[in-house]
Write a protein that holds these residues in place. Structure first.
Motif, mmCIF file in Angstrom:
data_model
loop_
_atom_site.group_PDB
_atom_site.id
_atom_site.type_symbol
_atom_site.label_atom_id
_atom_site.label_comp_id
_atom_site.label_asym_id
_atom_site.label_seq_id
_atom_site.Cartn_x
_atom_site.Cartn_y
_atom_site.Cartn_z
ATOM 1 N N ARG A 108 0.939 -1.181 0.041
ATOM 2 C CA ARG A 108 -0.122 -0.071 -0.118
ATOM 3 C C ARG A 108 1.068 1.232 0.062
ATOM 4 O O ARG A 108 0.886 2.320 -0.851
ATOM 5 C CB ARG A 108 -0.969 0.084 1.136
ATOM 6 N N LYS B 146 2.226 2.389 -3.190
ATOM 7 C CA LYS B 146 1.338 3.301 -4.066
ATOM 8 C C LYS B 146 1.076 4.509 -3.788
ATOM 9 O O LYS B 146 0.540 5.282 -4.499
ATOM 10 C CB LYS B 146 -0.059 2.199 -4.140
ATOM 11 N N SER B 147 1.724 5.023 -2.512
ATOM 12 C CA SER B 147 1.241 6.557 -1.999
ATOM 13 C C SER B 147 2.665 6.929 -1.548
ATOM 14 O O SER B 147 2.633 7.275 -0.335
ATOM 15 C CB SER B 147 0.580 6.288 -1.182
ATOM 16 N N THR C 3 5.486 9.652 -0.980
ATOM 17 C CA THR C 3 5.538 11.041 -0.731
ATOM 18 C C THR C 3 6.343 11.603 -1.852
ATOM 19 O O THR C 3 7.033 10.854 -2.738
ATOM 20 C CB THR C 3 6.345 11.488 0.405
ATOM 21 N N TRP D 115 9.259 9.672 -4.222
ATOM 22 C CA TRP D 115 8.997 9.456 -5.589
ATOM 23 C C TRP D 115 10.056 10.049 -6.334
ATOM 24 O O TRP D 115 10.542 9.278 -7.183
ATOM 25 C CB TRP D 115 7.572 10.189 -5.961
#
Length: 122
Positions: free
Chosen positions: A14, A17-18, A20, A24
């Motif tokens: 999870r 997929k998210s 910061t 990234w």
């Protein structure tokens, strides 16, 4: 290192997929496998923690710290986490998110150099 709890693996998926924005930006530079042979993983589970980045060959944990890492009890929690990670035989390399935003290429180069230096010490 012992096997990881399936719940931690799901949590890490999870988190992948998210990322910061600073994570990234760094991941975009670390995920490419260069001739140096280094392979980085993002959001890697270790015990009850999720490491921002991990290089198994260099036994290196890379943590990107945003401003929230200086608030409330976060410094103590980070220190506790670092002790756990280091007890697993890994080195923790902390990077300020502001540094990633300022020059993500230089930060990624620094991470690679740190990992290579650890490989060469082995």
């Amino acid at each position: 290192m012992s096997a990881t709890d399936p719940k931690q693996i799901a949590k890490a998926r999870r988190f992948r997929k998210s990322l910061t924005m600073s994570e990234w930006l760094l991941w975009e530079r670390l995920k490419h496998r260069l001739d140096d042979g280094l392979v980085f993983r993002r959001q890697h589970p270790l015990g009850s923690y999720i490491l921002d980045f991990y290089c198994k060959a260099a036994r290196l944990c890379i943590e990107v710290d945003g401003a929230h890492h200086s608030l409330a009890d976060r410094p103590q929690r980070d220190a506790e986490r670092d002790r756990f990670v280091e007890a697993q035989g890994l080195e923790v390399y902390r990077i300020a998110a502001a540094d990633v935003f300022a020059d993500p290429d230089a930060v990624a180069d620094g991470v690679r150099l740190k990992a290579l230096a650890r490989l060469n010490r082995s």
